[in-house]
Design a protein around this motif. Structure first.
Motif, PDB file in Angstrom:
ATOM      1  N   ILE A 243       0.745  -1.185   0.114  1.00 43.74           N
ATOM      2  CA  ILE A 243       0.107  -0.022   0.037  1.00 43.74           C
ATOM      3  C   ILE A 243       1.087   1.379  -0.110  1.00 43.74           C
ATOM      4  O   ILE A 243       0.668   2.227  -0.767  1.00 43.74           O
ATOM      5  N   GLY A 244       2.037   1.182   0.693  1.00 42.80           N
ATOM      6  CA  GLY A 244       3.026   2.108   0.807  1.00 42.80           C
ATOM      7  C   GLY A 244       3.706   2.449  -0.612  1.00 42.80           C
ATOM      8  O   GLY A 244       3.699   3.683  -0.832  1.00 42.80           O
TER       9      GLY A 244
ATOM     10  N   ILE B 128       2.413   1.695  -3.394  1.00 40.84           N
ATOM     11  CA  ILE B 128       1.479   2.074  -4.322  1.00 40.84           C
ATOM     12  C   ILE B 128       1.249   3.649  -4.117  1.00 40.84           C
ATOM     13  O   ILE B 128       1.220   4.384  -5.115  1.00 40.84           O
ATOM     14  N   THR B 129       1.090   4.065  -2.878  1.00 39.57           N
ATOM     15  CA  THR B 129       0.859   5.461  -2.324  1.00 39.57           C
ATOM     16  C   THR B 129       1.940   6.349  -3.082  1.00 39.57           C
ATOM     17  O   THR B 129       1.853   7.434  -3.559  1.00 39.57           O
ATOM     18  N   VAL B 130       3.359   5.783  -2.839  1.00 41.03           N
ATOM     19  CA  VAL B 130       4.545   6.420  -3.387  1.00 41.03           C
ATOM     20  C   VAL B 130       4.411   6.629  -4.920  1.00 41.03           C
ATOM     21  O   VAL B 130       4.727   7.630  -5.508  1.00 41.03           O
ATOM     22  N   HIS B 131       3.887   5.720  -5.481  1.00 44.94           N
ATOM     23  CA  HIS B 131       3.997   5.765  -7.181  1.00 44.94           C
ATOM     24  C   HIS B 131       2.951   6.865  -7.331  1.00 44.94           C
ATOM     25  O   HIS B 131       3.173   7.441  -8.576  1.00 44.94           O
ATOM     26  N   ILE B 132       1.626   6.857  -6.953  1.00 43.19           N
ATOM     27  CA  ILE B 132       0.662   7.832  -7.120  1.00 43.19           C
ATOM     28  C   ILE B 132       1.260   8.995  -6.653  1.00 43.19           C
ATOM     29  O   ILE B 132       1.026  10.058  -7.530  1.00 43.19           O
ATOM     30  N   LEU B 133       1.869   9.226  -5.547  1.00 38.19           N
ATOM     31  CA  LEU B 133       2.271  10.763  -5.373  1.00 38.19           C
ATOM     32  C   LEU B 133       3.652  11.251  -6.265  1.00 38.19           C
ATOM     33  O   LEU B 133       3.399  12.411  -6.501  1.00 38.19           O
TER      34      LEU B 133
ATOM     35  N   THR C 243       1.609  12.203  -9.487  1.00 35.48           N
ATOM     36  CA  THR C 243       0.783  13.505  -9.228  1.00 35.48           C
ATOM     37  C   THR C 243       2.010  14.596  -9.341  1.00 35.48           C
ATOM     38  O   THR C 243       1.670  15.692  -9.783  1.00 35.48           O
TER      39      THR C 243
END
Length: 133
Positions: free
Chosen positions: A17-18, A20-25, A28
């Motif tokens: 989850i972390g 994937i969050t890093v990739h989304i950030l 962005t």
């Protein structure tokens, strides 16, 4: 060798989850800083460094997976880390390069327009001077 039944990815694993969050950030940030070339160059170099060191990261993760993961995902071929870590990073790098190419074409178009306007202005000024004589 691991068969496909053994490798069921638990996407609720906190480190995934972390990640994937890093990739989304990162994506962005890439999109939000499209007009800040200096920051994008810095981001590009960081991303390429991360992709470059993915083999070392895979080896470290394979040795220490029990401390952060529920399962051993990190094989010697690096397929898993390539899929969930390197590919998204390289896609962001491609996005950065695409933005740079787009900005370059826009800048060249503005430059050519300014050159043509300057040429027309000089010709008009030349005509006005010759009409006065």
């Amino acid at each position: 060798m691991t068969n496909s039944a053994d490798l069921q990815i638990d996407w609720r694993d906190p480190w995934l989850i972390g990640l994937i969050t890093v990739h989304i950030l990162t994506t962005t940030t890439t999109l939000m800083t499209r007009n800040n070339t200096n920051f994008q160059v810095f981001l590009f170099l960081i991303l390429l460094s991360a992709a470059y060191f993915s083999e070392s990261i895979n080896e470290y993760a394979a040795f220490n997976w029990r401390s952060f993961s529920k399962q051993q995902y990190f094989d010697s071929n690096g397929l898993f880390i390539s899929t969930v870590f390197s590919i998204p990073i390289l896609l962001n790098c491609m996005l950065l390069i695409g933005a740079w190419l787009y900005n370059s074409t826009q800048m060249m178009a503005k430059l050519k327009t300014a050159q043509l306007k300057d040429k027309v202005r000089k010709e008009r000024l030349k005509r006005q001077v010759s009409d006065l004589q």
